[in-house]
Design an enzyme around this catalytic site. Structure first.
Site, PDB file in Angstrom:
ATOM      1  N   ILE A  64       0.897  -1.164   0.000  1.00 46.17           N
ATOM      2  CA  ILE A  64       0.000   0.000   0.000  1.00 46.17           C
ATOM      3  C   ILE A  64       0.931   1.208   0.000  1.00 46.17           C
ATOM      4  CG2 ILE A  64      -0.279  -0.236   2.537  1.00 46.17           C
ATOM      5  CD1 ILE A  64      -2.929   1.249   2.342  1.00 46.17           C
ATOM      6  N   SER A  65       0.708   2.145  -0.925  1.00 45.01           N
ATOM      7  CA  SER A  65       1.617   3.274  -1.096  1.00 45.01           C
ATOM      8  C   SER A  65       1.633   4.174   0.138  1.00 45.01           C
ATOM      9  CB  SER A  65       1.198   4.107  -2.310  1.00 45.01           C
ATOM     10  OG  SER A  65       1.176   3.301  -3.462  1.00 45.01           O
TER      11      SER A  65
END
Ligand code: SAH
Length: 217
Positions: A64-65
Site C-alpha cells: 500500500i503506497s
C-alpha cells in the site's frame, strides 16, 4: 458499516504532518485523506502503523503506497467531481477509495484476484457504490468504458502503455511511474487537442507493472 471516526485524530495528524506540510493544496484531496480510514486497508498486524509515513506490505509481495504519494498522485489528476477514472493496481483498495470519494466513477484493475476480493469488500463496507473491479492485466487498460478523464497507474512501468494513452479522454490526465523494475520517475501525461504532453516530476519506487504493455512476467 465501518466506523470512519475511529482513528480520526491519527488521520488528522497524518494529513497535517505528511500531506499539507509538504505542499499538497487541493482541498478536496485533503478532505478525502481525512475521510478514508487508512487502517481498514492494512492487515491487522500493521494496523498500528497505518498512518505512518511509509508504504506497508499488503501480501502477495505488494504494498500500500505511502500516504503522501497517494495524495500527490491524486492531486495531479485535478479531479473536480464528475470524472470517470481508471486505476491500474487496485492493491489494498486505499487509493481506489480516495479516487471514489473524489470523482463520479472508478474502474479499477488488479492482476491478483485475492487482492481484488479484499479491496471490493472493504469498499463495500465503507459504503462506496461507484467502483467497478476487474481482475486482469491493466497494462492494456479497460477499453469497454473508455475514454477516461483520469488514469492512475500505481505500479512502475517501462514506458507509458499505448493502450492507456488511447483510452485517455481529451483534456484527461494520466499519472504513471516510469523507469526500471526497481526505481522510477513519476510522470504526468496530458492529452490536449489530440496531442500528448508528458512531464517528469520526481523519483519514486513502486512494484513493477507486469503484463502485456508492462514488464514481462
Ligand atoms: N494503489 C495500491 C498500490 C498497490 S501496489 C495501494 O495503495 O494499495 C501495485 C499493484 O499493482 C499490486 O497490487 C500489483 O499486483 C498490481 N499490478 C501489477 N501489474 C498489474 C497489471 N498489469 N494489471 C493490474 N494490476 C497490476
Amino acid at each position: 458499516m465501518i466506523q470512519v471516526n475511529e482513528s480520526k485524530s491519527e488521520r488528522e495528524r497524518m494529513v497535517e504532518k505528511q500531506i499539507t506540510a509538504r505542499g499538497v493544496k487541493d482541498k478536496r484531496v485533503i478532505e478525502a485523506m481525512l475521510h478514508v480510514p487508512r487502517h481498514v486497508f492494512v492487515e491487522s498486524v500493521y494496523r498500528h502503523q497505518a498512518y505512518n509515513d511509509y508504504p506497508l506490505p499488503v501480501g502477495h509481495g505488494q504494498t500500500i503506497s505511502q500516504p503522501y504519494m497517494v495524495a500527490v498522485m491524486t492531486e495531479l489528476l485535478e479531479l473536480k467531481g464528475d470524472e470517470v477514472v481508471l486505476e491500474i493496481g487496485t492493491g489494498s483498495g486505499y487509493q481506489t477509495a480516495i479516487l471514489a470519494f473524489l470523482c463520479s466513477k472508478v474502474y479499477t484493475i488488479e492482476r491478483i484476484a485475492e487482492l481484488t476480493k479484499q479491496a471490493r469488500s472493504r469498499l463495500e463496507n465503507l459504503g462506496f457504490r461507484n467502483v467497478s473491479f476487474m481482475v486482469g492485466d491493466g497494462s492494456i487498460g479497460w477499453s469497454e468504458y473508455a475514454p477516461y478523464n483520469g488514469i492512475m497507474i500505481t505500479a512502475g512501468a517501462p514506458d507509458v502503455p499505448n493502450s492507456l494513452i488511447e483510452q485517455l479522454a481529451e483534456n484527461g490526465r494520466l499519472v504513471i511511474p516510469i523507469g526500471s523494475e526497481y526505481y522510477q520517475v513519476l510522470n504526468v501525461v496530458k492529452k490536449h487537442k489530440g496531442r500528448i504532453y508528458r512531464k517528469e516530476l520526481f523519483e519514486c519506487t513502486f512494484v513493477p507493472l507486469l503484463g502485456r504493455e508492462g514488464w514481462k512476467e
